[in-house]
Design a protein around this motif. Structure first.
Motif, PDB file in Angstrom:
ATOM      1  N   GLU A   1      34.904  44.576  50.577  1.00 51.58           N
ATOM      2  CA  GLU A   1      33.498  43.838  49.788  1.00 51.58           C
ATOM      3  C   GLU A   1      33.720  42.618  49.963  1.00 51.58           C
ATOM      4  O   GLU A   1      32.613  41.978  49.836  1.00 51.58           O
ATOM      5  CB  GLU A   1      33.508  44.582  48.497  1.00 51.58           C
ATOM      6  CG  GLU A   1      32.816  46.055  48.329  1.00 51.58           C
ATOM      7  CD  GLU A   1      32.713  46.572  46.825  1.00 51.58           C
ATOM      8  OE1 GLU A   1      33.249  45.834  45.988  1.00 51.58           O
ATOM      9  OE2 GLU A   1      32.092  47.658  46.671  1.00 51.58           O
ATOM     10  N   SER A   2      35.055  42.200  50.192  1.00 56.72           N
ATOM     11  CA  SER A   2      35.248  40.395  49.732  1.00 56.72           C
ATOM     12  C   SER A   2      35.245  39.722  51.272  1.00 56.72           C
ATOM     13  O   SER A   2      34.836  38.559  51.062  1.00 56.72           O
ATOM     14  CB  SER A   2      36.411  40.298  49.128  1.00 56.72           C
ATOM     15  OG  SER A   2      36.790  41.220  47.902  1.00 56.72           O
TER      16      SER A   2
ATOM     17  N   GLU B   1      37.685  40.728  37.794  1.00 62.63           N
ATOM     18  CA  GLU B   1      38.381  41.735  38.324  1.00 62.63           C
ATOM     19  C   GLU B   1      38.381  42.934  37.627  1.00 62.63           C
ATOM     20  O   GLU B   1      38.252  44.104  38.049  1.00 62.63           O
ATOM     21  CB  GLU B   1      39.903  41.361  38.670  1.00 62.63           C
ATOM     22  CG  GLU B   1      40.607  42.327  39.490  1.00 62.63           C
ATOM     23  CD  GLU B   1      41.972  42.015  39.745  1.00 62.63           C
ATOM     24  OE1 GLU B   1      42.502  40.747  39.926  1.00 62.63           O
ATOM     25  OE2 GLU B   1      42.656  43.021  40.209  1.00 62.63           O
TER      26      GLU B   1
ATOM     27  N   TYR C   1      38.018  46.773  47.951  1.00 65.12           N
ATOM     28  CA  TYR C   1      38.126  45.260  47.456  1.00 65.12           C
ATOM     29  C   TYR C   1      38.100  44.163  48.648  1.00 65.12           C
ATOM     30  O   TYR C   1      37.317  43.387  48.833  1.00 65.12           O
ATOM     31  CB  TYR C   1      39.306  45.012  46.473  1.00 65.12           C
ATOM     32  CG  TYR C   1      39.221  43.648  45.995  1.00 65.12           C
ATOM     33  CD1 TYR C   1      37.989  43.201  45.026  1.00 65.12           C
ATOM     34  CD2 TYR C   1      39.909  42.343  46.042  1.00 65.12           C
ATOM     35  CE1 TYR C   1      37.807  41.866  44.618  1.00 65.12           C
ATOM     36  CE2 TYR C   1      39.732  41.436  45.496  1.00 65.12           C
ATOM     37  CZ  TYR C   1      38.801  41.079  44.708  1.00 65.12           C
ATOM     38  OH  TYR C   1      38.754  39.682  44.128  1.00 65.12           O
TER      39      TYR C   1
ATOM     40  N   ARG D   1      42.694  37.437  43.767  1.00 66.61           N
ATOM     41  CA  ARG D   1      42.769  38.329  42.547  1.00 66.61           C
ATOM     42  C   ARG D   1      43.153  37.463  41.401  1.00 66.61           C
ATOM     43  O   ARG D   1      44.202  36.669  41.625  1.00 66.61           O
ATOM     44  CB  ARG D   1      43.529  39.569  42.870  1.00 66.61           C
ATOM     45  CG  ARG D   1      42.684  40.579  43.856  1.00 66.61           C
ATOM     46  CD  ARG D   1      43.551  41.599  44.120  1.00 66.61           C
ATOM     47  NE  ARG D   1      44.579  42.309  43.022  1.00 66.61           N
ATOM     48  CZ  ARG D   1      45.911  42.609  43.206  1.00 66.61           C
ATOM     49  NH1 ARG D   1      46.346  42.736  44.312  1.00 66.61           N
ATOM     50  NH2 ARG D   1      46.392  42.859  42.026  1.00 66.61           N
TER      51      ARG D   1
ATOM     52  N   GLN E   1      32.556  37.193  51.838  1.00 61.48           N
ATOM     53  CA  GLN E   1      32.484  36.099  50.892  1.00 61.48           C
ATOM     54  C   GLN E   1      33.749  35.115  51.245  1.00 61.48           C
ATOM     55  O   GLN E   1      33.610  34.018  51.075  1.00 61.48           O
ATOM     56  CB  GLN E   1      32.413  36.560  49.357  1.00 61.48           C
ATOM     57  CG  GLN E   1      32.218  35.257  48.687  1.00 61.48           C
ATOM     58  CD  GLN E   1      32.413  35.682  47.199  1.00 61.48           C
ATOM     59  OE1 GLN E   1      31.993  36.986  46.855  1.00 61.48           O
ATOM     60  NE2 GLN E   1      32.568  34.805  46.156  1.00 61.48           N
TER      61      GLN E   1
ATOM     62  N   LYS F   1      37.641  34.715  46.232  1.00 62.68           N
ATOM     63  CA  LYS F   1      37.994  36.090  46.084  1.00 62.68           C
ATOM     64  C   LYS F   1      39.525  36.522  45.807  1.00 62.68           C
ATOM     65  O   LYS F   1      40.150  37.525  46.264  1.00 62.68           O
ATOM     66  CB  LYS F   1      37.293  37.201  47.119  1.00 62.68           C
ATOM     67  CG  LYS F   1      35.915  36.948  47.238  1.00 62.68           C
ATOM     68  CD  LYS F   1      35.399  37.814  46.170  1.00 62.68           C
ATOM     69  CE  LYS F   1      34.791  39.251  46.312  1.00 62.68           C
ATOM     70  NZ  LYS F   1      34.148  39.660  45.064  1.00 62.68           N
TER      71      LYS F   1
END
Ligand code: ADP
Length: 738
Positions: A25-26, A185, A22, A133, A29, A131
């Motif tokens: 990948e985040s 999520e 996560y 959570r 961004q 991003k």
């Protein structure tokens, strides 16, 4: 892998993996959103200045000294290594600070609705953009809302309705944010989870693939090895099956050949002219006549029954005996065919048959021996009775000369009869030993027939029978080349039998020329011979009617001797007879013409008398070697006629010793059977030291080969007992006469 439905948290290990995934990948961004949010937050400072100059300083402090620096700090920290561990907390703090900043602005300027929109932006950025959570975003969202309410309530004292109104929107924004964020999520985790599973599956598939390849390789290797092993076994088995001399074949349930070895192929073709090979139908390949025999055998084995048969097959080259073992071929509990193993047992079978024949022959011989002994006993006792009885009568001093002559005549006849039997036995034994030789001389057949006729005529007529000669040979054909003695013997036997077995009627005698043979016959009107005995009577010791064997004299030898003589001469003998009506005995002799040997006189001239024989021989020194006193006495009386000096020895050893002491002995009459050393041995020893002395062997054995043995031992001549004075004297004359 499961995860909490509320917090969306995976179990520890997977959660860690997810968080790492996560994070990476985040990251981009996060950076973009922080730059963008910082930029927007800064831009709005210009609007503050335009609309609320009195608060511009404070607002600018919040914007440019608190919120934007915090956001930028977080942005820069995103390039450090610690960021990975604390980034969510940093985003969380950033969101609360950003939210608190807007809250302060709303608190100070509640009439400016644009800040409410700003608050909404903060919420949407917190829930969707930066991003953060779901759980932290929710907590931060609600903290911001609480801080906002505290601030607004204590500082701005808004109207309740307004407060409710704004809260209504903010709470809605939070709830929507929460759901959306939860959903985002949830799907992020689901994707991760599915990807993770997919990867695991992929790994497993790859692993299995690798394993599969290995297994395939292993199996291939095993198969190669198994194939090699099978090929080796196959080669071995084929070598055995093809190398044997036995017939081997196998067939399926349709009687089609599965396997056949070359030996059987060749043999089958030789016997039945059909070449068998795999696929060919076994039953249909057999000759029609054999099919009903072999099909049931194949069916038996297909019924799961192993068995062995023995069979005789006519191969065109004589009978071949075979033994075949049948065995079912069973696969998975079912009979799928049969195998056959055949061997040629002709040798063994013939031996068995021969053995059986020999056994039967031995049994028959045994039976015959008993019959013979009983018969012999009768045959010998009868003449003995005559000899002893009439000898006893001779002692009577009151007998007239004629009576004496009559009794002596009877004694002589009985003796002759006994000698006849013994001669027959000797002849048969000589025939069996192969010592009987053919002695071909020219002889006149008509004369022989006439001689037989005149010889037996008195006897036939005395019995009240008629005796005729039916056929003579034309005179010029009557001289042929044959064994005279044997022809006499055959005719004598047949005529004697005809007389013996005929009570009334006629006896006919004759001879005809038929092609290259002479055919003799003796016909009678006697008792005849049953059909089933007509062949057997030509065997030794066999009489036609065993039960009646005592009835008439005879040892059952005459016909077998005759048969042997006929066959020896190249002819045949047979009988045609009807019981109760009579018999005709036929025999043939090859018609041989030509003169090779001059006929020799058959016996010494009739006119020769004892006086002639003894004349001119005298003063011989003669040794009589004989253990039997009677025989010795007889010899002594005979040789004394020659005026000889007679010495006597009772054994072989004694004979040798006497000769040793008196080597001037002229003649030795050597008995063969003596105690201690026999006559052969004594003759041999004497011959070693003296070649001149004449040795005449004399024996009572009268058995085949005696003469040959005597001559071989060194004897000059051979005489059989009973010793006939005439013969002995003429023999001595031959050796010593001038
Ligand atoms: P044997 O001494 O018994 O006569 P043979 O060999 O001469 O012996 O004959 C064998 C048997 O054949 C006789 O025992 C008799 O049963 C039968 N046989 C021979 N010749 C005649 C014949 N002419 N008529 C009837 N039976 C005969």
């Amino acid at each position: 892998m499961t995860y909490s439905r509320i917090s969306l948290i995976f179990p520890e290990k997977e959660e860690k993996l997810f968080l790492e995934n996560y994070f990476s990948e985040s990251l981009i961004q996060v950076r973009v959103s922080f730059i963008l949010v910082s930029f927007l937050y800064s831009i709005f400072g210009y609007l503050d200045f335009l609309m609320f100059p009195e608060y511009a300083v404070l607002f600018h402090i919040i914007r440019y000294l608190v919120v934007v620096p915090v956001l930028m700090l977080v942005f820069f920290m995103s390039f450090t290594t610690v960021f990975r561990r604390i980034w969510q907390w940093l985003l969380f703090v950033s969101l609360i600070i950003g939210g608190s900043g807007i809250s302060v602005m709303i608190m100070l300027v509640p009439e400016n609705y644009a800040y409410y929109a700003g608050m909404m932006l903060i919420f949407s950025a917190g829930y969707f953009f930066i991003k953060l959570r779901f759980l932290l975003a929710t907590i931060a969202g609600w903290i911001i809302l609480i801080l906002y309410n505290i601030g607004v309530i204590f500082y701005a004292h808004p109207e309740t309705l307004t407060l409710i109104n704004t809260n209504f929107f903010f709470i809605s924004a939070n709830i929507i944010g929460m759901f959306a964020s939860y959903n985002i999520e949830f799907y992020a985790r689901r994707n991760f989870f599915l990807n993770h599973e997919l990867d695991k599956e992929k790994l497993l598939v790859e692993y299995n693939n690798r394993n599969l390849e290995k297994t395939v390789e292993e199996r291939t290797n095993e198969l190669v090895l198994a194939k090699e092993a099978a090929e080796t076994i196959n080669a071995n088995v084929t070598a055995i099956l093809e190398g044997t001399q036995n017939n081997i074949w196998a067939f399926n349930r349709n009687y089609e050949i599965l396997y056949i070895n070359h030996v059987f192929q060749t043999e089958f073709e030789r016997t039945f002219g059909v070449w068998l090979e795999p696929g060919v139908n076994l039953i249909r390949s057999l000759p029609q006549a054999l099919q009903p025999i072999w099909k049931p055998r194949y069916d038996r084995v297909l019924n799961n029954e192993p068995f062995t048969i023995e069979d005789a097959i006519d191969s065109g080259k004589g009978t071949v005996y075979i033994q075949v073992s049948f065995n079912p071929i069973v696969k998975k509990g079912e009979v799928v065919g049969g195998s056959c193993f055949g061997s040629d047992i002709t040798g063994r079978k013939l031996a068995e048959i021969e053995l059986k024949r020999a056994k039967e022959h031995a049994e028959e011989s045994d039976r015959l021996k008993s019959a013979f002994l009983a018969n012999m006993s009768h045959e010998i006792r009868t003449p003995m009775n005559g000899i002893l009885g009439f000898s006893e009568l001779l002692k009577n001093p009151g007998l007239t000369g004629d009576q004496q002559m009559e009794y002596i005549g009877i004694i002589e006849k009985s003796g002759a009869r006994m000698l006849n039997i013994i001669n027959d036995i000797v002849d048969i034994s000589r025939i069996e030993a192969g010592l009987m030789k053919l002695d071909l001389k020219e002889s006149d057949i008509n004369k022989q027939i006439e001689y037989i006729y005149s010889f037996f005529k008195p006897e036939v007529e005395a019995k009240g029978l008629e005796f005729v000669i039916k056929d003579f040979l034309p005179e010029k054909e009557s001289l042929i080349y044959t064994d005279r003695e044997k022809t006499y013997a055959i005719l004598t036997n047949l005529v004697k039998n005809a007389i013996k077995y005929t009570k009334e009627g006629t006896i006919e005698l004759g001879c005809l020329k038929k092609d290259d043979f002479l055919e003799f016959y003796v016909k009678d009107t006697g008792i005849g011979i049953p059909d089933d005995r007509q062949e057997a009577i030509f065997e030794r010791f066999i009489q036609a009617d065993i039960a009646d064997k005592m009835a008439r004299q005879g040892a059952g030898l005459g016909l077998s001797i005759s048969k042997a003589y006929v066959e020896m001469s190249g002819g045949k003998i047979w009988v045609e007879s009807k019981e109760g009506t009579g018999s005709v005995f036929f025999f043939t002799l090859p018609y041989r013409v030509g003169s090779i040997v001059k006929p020799v006189p058959e016996a010494l001239p009739d006119q020769t008398s004892e006086n002639d024989l003894i004349s001119g021989i005298s003063g011989l020194k003669i040794l009589i070697a004989e253990d039997d006193a009677t025989s010795e006495l007889l010899l002594e009386i005979i040789v004394k006629m020659l005026g000889s000096i007679v010495l006597k020895a009772r054994s072989g050893i004694e004979a040798v010793e006497i000769f040793h002491d008196q080597p001037d002995i002229d003649l030795i009459l050597m008995d063969i059977r003596m105690p201690g050393m026999n006559g052969y041995e004594a003759a041999r020893q004497i011959r070693q030291v003296n070649k001149q002395v004449v040795i005449i062997a004399q024996t009572a054995f009268g058995m085949a080969g005696d003469m040959e043995k005597a001559l071989e031992a060194g004897c000059n001549d051979y005489i059989t007992k009973p010793v006939n004075s005439f013969r002995l004297l003429s023999m001595i004359k031959r050796h010593f006469g001038k």
